[in-house]
Write a protein that holds these residues in place. Sequence first.
Motif, mmCIF file in Angstrom:
data_model
loop_
_atom_site.group_PDB
_atom_site.id
_atom_site.type_symbol
_atom_site.label_atom_id
_atom_site.label_comp_id
_atom_site.label_asym_id
_atom_site.label_seq_id
_atom_site.Cartn_x
_atom_site.Cartn_y
_atom_site.Cartn_z
ATOM 1 N N ILE A 262 49.478 46.162 23.597
ATOM 2 C CA ILE A 262 48.234 46.802 23.692
ATOM 3 C C ILE A 262 47.204 46.202 24.289
ATOM 4 N N LEU A 263 47.016 45.046 23.758
ATOM 5 C CA LEU A 263 45.888 44.246 24.709
ATOM 6 C C LEU A 263 45.988 44.067 26.007
ATOM 7 N N ALA A 264 47.097 43.916 26.345
ATOM 8 C CA ALA A 264 47.249 43.661 28.086
ATOM 9 C C ALA A 264 47.178 45.128 28.510
ATOM 10 N N ALA A 265 47.433 46.109 28.030
ATOM 11 C CA ALA A 265 47.020 47.286 28.493
ATOM 12 C C ALA A 265 45.500 47.546 28.557
ATOM 13 N N ALA A 266 44.609 46.974 27.299
ATOM 14 C CA ALA A 266 43.436 47.066 27.541
ATOM 15 C C ALA A 266 42.775 45.969 28.477
ATOM 16 N N TRP A 268 44.233 45.594 31.356
ATOM 17 C CA TRP A 268 44.398 46.234 32.789
ATOM 18 C C TRP A 268 43.267 47.427 32.874
ATOM 19 N N LEU A 269 43.118 48.303 31.793
ATOM 20 C CA LEU A 269 41.990 49.105 32.028
ATOM 21 C C LEU A 269 40.731 48.443 32.075
ATOM 22 N N PHE A 270 40.298 47.692 31.476
ATOM 23 C CA PHE A 270 38.966 47.407 31.493
ATOM 24 C C PHE A 270 38.641 46.155 32.359
ATOM 25 N N ILE A 271 39.488 45.361 32.605
ATOM 26 C CA ILE A 271 38.921 44.232 33.488
ATOM 27 C C ILE A 271 39.687 44.346 34.784
ATOM 28 N N MET A 272 41.075 44.781 34.925
ATOM 29 C CA MET A 272 41.811 44.540 36.333
ATOM 30 C C MET A 272 41.424 45.824 37.320
ATOM 31 N N ARG A 273 41.228 46.781 36.533
ATOM 32 C CA ARG A 273 40.904 48.007 37.295
ATOM 33 C C ARG A 273 39.333 47.960 37.829
#
Length: 273
Positions: A262-266, A268-273
Amino acid sequence: MDTITAIILAIVEGITEFIPVSSTGHMILTTKLLGFNEQDSIMKTYEIVIQLGAILAIALVYRQRIVNLLGFGRRDRGGVMPASRLNLIHVLLGIVPALAVAFFARDFIKSLFGASTVLWALVAGGILMIIAEWVNTRKIRVTAHDLDDLSYGQALSIGLFQIISVLWPGFSRSGSTISGGMLSGVSYKASADFSFLIAIPIMCAASGYELLDSYKNFTSETIGYFVIGFIISFIVAYVVVVLFMRMIQKIRPTHFAIYRFILAAAFWLFIMR
């Protein structure tokens, strides 16, 4: 830096430092969400200070085991200490591999640091924890149910697994060591106990070394925030470790792995994009 920010970061550090969810990942995500540059020199110094607060908390939790290891424990009327098979050799086997790699590859490790590295480390560490729990409960015989059952080979295995977290920022030191212990025939609880115990010398060495480069950031303007962060991190980490060890049979590695995904998804959403 302001008081609210200092408190938030200290709480995050205290909660995540010793449970297998990656404190590095949480600190990067938190500073990003708060609008701070995680690589700022004062921010890096602050992170070292609050990490030292967490180390003091774990030292307090394991104080009796530490004094016994050092030969200063309580003795009976005949001057003999209670029998304990865990000794300093176990601790050295658990910390020397990671310390050696960190010392000789320090610059290389820093070059690996980045958001994408942490994201993949969160996922890979979660997968390892799921595998470790499955193997530990279904495929191998557990031979070390508590710390005093730990063999030298198992201590070394845990130390070697710790290298993964050194070379892969965001993998989680506790996640790699707990997984290494479980894959080596050590119970979940004993793996966690040993992971927390060896965290004290290895984190003191790493934090102390880093402070040599950043002691100039201790100024009249920053010292107040550093003190606040140290105290809060200490209190939160102490509470978290005590509660974790009491609830260890209810909170399994797979639960932490799911949270890491779940944190990895966060990330990706908030840092990687």
